[in-house]
Design an enzyme around this catalytic site. Structure first.
Site, PDB file in Angstrom:
ATOM      1  N   CYS A 112       6.340  -0.252   7.304  1.00  0.00           N
ATOM      2  CA  CYS A 112       5.953   0.970   6.594  1.00  0.00           C
ATOM      3  C   CYS A 112       7.101   1.399   5.690  1.00  0.00           C
ATOM      4  O   CYS A 112       8.250   1.439   6.127  1.00  0.00           O
ATOM      5  CB  CYS A 112       5.630   2.073   7.594  1.00  0.00           C
ATOM      6  SG  CYS A 112       5.158   3.620   6.793  1.00  0.00           S
ATOM      7  N   LEU A 113       6.773   1.727   4.443  1.00  0.00           N
ATOM      8  CA  LEU A 113       7.803   2.154   3.499  1.00  0.00           C
ATOM      9  C   LEU A 113       8.452   3.462   3.942  1.00  0.00           C
ATOM     10  O   LEU A 113       9.595   3.735   3.588  1.00  0.00           O
ATOM     11  CB  LEU A 113       7.209   2.310   2.090  1.00  0.00           C
ATOM     12  CG  LEU A 113       6.687   1.040   1.410  1.00  0.00           C
ATOM     13  CD1 LEU A 113       6.082   1.371   0.050  1.00  0.00           C
ATOM     14  CD2 LEU A 113       7.768  -0.018   1.257  1.00  0.00           C
TER      15      LEU A 113
ATOM     16  N   GLN B 190       3.143  10.007   1.414  1.00  0.00           N
ATOM     17  CA  GLN B 190       4.427   9.299   1.417  1.00  0.00           C
ATOM     18  C   GLN B 190       5.304   9.687   0.227  1.00  0.00           C
ATOM     19  O   GLN B 190       6.499   9.412   0.231  1.00  0.00           O
ATOM     20  CB  GLN B 190       4.212   7.783   1.417  1.00  0.00           C
ATOM     21  CG  GLN B 190       3.598   7.286   2.719  1.00  0.00           C
ATOM     22  CD  GLN B 190       3.487   5.777   2.720  1.00  0.00           C
ATOM     23  OE1 GLN B 190       2.509   5.230   2.234  1.00  0.00           O
ATOM     24  NE2 GLN B 190       4.488   5.100   3.240  1.00  0.00           N
TER      25      GLN B 190
ATOM     26  N   HIS C 140      -3.792   1.263   7.982  1.00  0.00           N
ATOM     27  CA  HIS C 140      -2.443   1.837   7.907  1.00  0.00           C
ATOM     28  C   HIS C 140      -2.402   3.010   6.917  1.00  0.00           C
ATOM     29  O   HIS C 140      -1.907   4.090   7.238  1.00  0.00           O
ATOM     30  CB  HIS C 140      -1.467   0.721   7.486  1.00  0.00           C
ATOM     31  CG  HIS C 140      -0.051   1.169   7.343  1.00  0.00           C
ATOM     32  ND1 HIS C 140       0.950   0.733   8.170  1.00  0.00           N
ATOM     33  CD2 HIS C 140       0.554   2.020   6.463  1.00  0.00           C
ATOM     34  CE1 HIS C 140       2.092   1.301   7.816  1.00  0.00           C
ATOM     35  NE2 HIS C 140       1.872   2.079   6.773  1.00  0.00           N
ATOM     36  N   GLU C 141      -2.947   2.788   5.716  1.00  0.00           N
ATOM     37  CA  GLU C 141      -2.871   3.830   4.684  1.00  0.00           C
ATOM     38  C   GLU C 141      -3.745   5.041   5.039  1.00  0.00           C
ATOM     39  O   GLU C 141      -3.358   6.180   4.789  1.00  0.00           O
ATOM     40  CB  GLU C 141      -3.236   3.273   3.300  1.00  0.00           C
ATOM     41  CG  GLU C 141      -2.354   2.124   2.803  1.00  0.00           C
ATOM     42  CD  GLU C 141      -0.851   2.393   2.906  1.00  0.00           C
ATOM     43  OE1 GLU C 141      -0.427   3.562   2.861  1.00  0.00           O
ATOM     44  OE2 GLU C 141      -0.102   1.408   3.060  1.00  0.00           O
TER      45      GLU C 141
ATOM     46  N   HIS D 200      -2.026   7.410   7.310  1.00  0.00           N
ATOM     47  CA  HIS D 200      -1.089   8.335   6.637  1.00  0.00           C
ATOM     48  C   HIS D 200      -1.796   9.613   6.198  1.00  0.00           C
ATOM     49  O   HIS D 200      -1.204  10.690   6.220  1.00  0.00           O
ATOM     50  CB  HIS D 200      -0.470   7.677   5.402  1.00  0.00           C
ATOM     51  CG  HIS D 200       0.731   6.819   5.677  1.00  0.00           C
ATOM     52  ND1 HIS D 200       1.867   7.308   6.287  1.00  0.00           N
ATOM     53  CD2 HIS D 200       0.981   5.513   5.416  1.00  0.00           C
ATOM     54  CE1 HIS D 200       2.767   6.331   6.387  1.00  0.00           C
ATOM     55  NE2 HIS D 200       2.248   5.220   5.869  1.00  0.00           N
TER      56      HIS D 200
ATOM     57  N   GLY E   5       0.838  -1.195   0.000  1.00  0.00           N
ATOM     58  CA  GLY E   5       0.000   0.000   0.000  1.00  0.00           C
ATOM     59  C   GLY E   5       0.867   1.236   0.000  1.00  0.00           C
ATOM     60  O   GLY E   5       2.044   1.181   0.378  1.00  0.00           O
TER      61      GLY E   5
END
Ligand code: ZN
Length: 175
Positions: A98-99, A59, A140-141, A144, A54
């Site tokens: 997480c990226l 991000q 999670h997304e 953000h 995702g």
């Protein structure tokens, strides 16, 4: 599908990392249209190249409420202005990466099931009921888009450990 090192490194260069103030900002409502479609395509490419499941627009430094994600081998999906409309009382705590934290993982409690509503790129409204990993990815997304990351959702000990690991880690393509 193999991803060459150059493509991978180029994708990682576009992903904002912990400490970047943009990751703490609240995103603005996203409007369907050509620009949003192009943004979604760019985000999907970055998500695959970085081997993520995702990605949220902040991000890559864009404060618009748009997320892309994928469930297993399914086609990637896009949601504009996603909102959790219901969450189960049951909570599951599992490692989550997480990226924007160099893909490092910590234990994060999440609702086991949720309902999410949002729009597709044509502006059509959708509502989904999700559970398990799928529910986790969406929570999670959506976090953000509200400037929230997993470092603030885990225990104090794990946060400390995460920060120590972050100082050591190298992103793909970094020396
Ligand atoms: Zn993330």
């Amino acid at each position: 599908m193999g991803i060459d090192e150059k493509t991978k490194a180029a994708a990682w260069q576009q992903i904002r990392q912990f400490g970047d103030p943009v990751l703490k900002e609240e995103s603005r409502l996203a409007k369907p249209g050509v620009d949003m479609r192009q943004l979604a395509e760019r985000m999907i490419k970055i998500m695959y190249a970085a081997d993520g499941v995702g990605l949220a627009a902040p991000q890559i430094g864009i404060l618009q409420k748009i997320i892309v994600f994928r469930f297993g081998k399914d086609e990637p999906k896009v949601l504009l202005n996603p909102e959790v409309t219901w969450r189960s009382e049951e909570v599951i705590t599992e490692p989550e990466g997480c990226l924007s934290l160099a893909n490092l993982a910590v234990d994060v409690p999440r609702a086991a099931s949720i309902k999410v509503k949002g729009q597709d790129l044509d502006g059509e409204e959708h509502e989904y009921e999700l559970e398990g990993l799928q529910a986790r990815i969406l929570q999670h997304e959506i976090d953000h888009l509200n400037g929230v990351m997993i470092n603030s959702r885990t225990s104090r000990e794990q946060r400390k450990d995460l920060m120590a690991r972050l100082r050591q880690v190298k992103l793909p393509g970094e020396r």
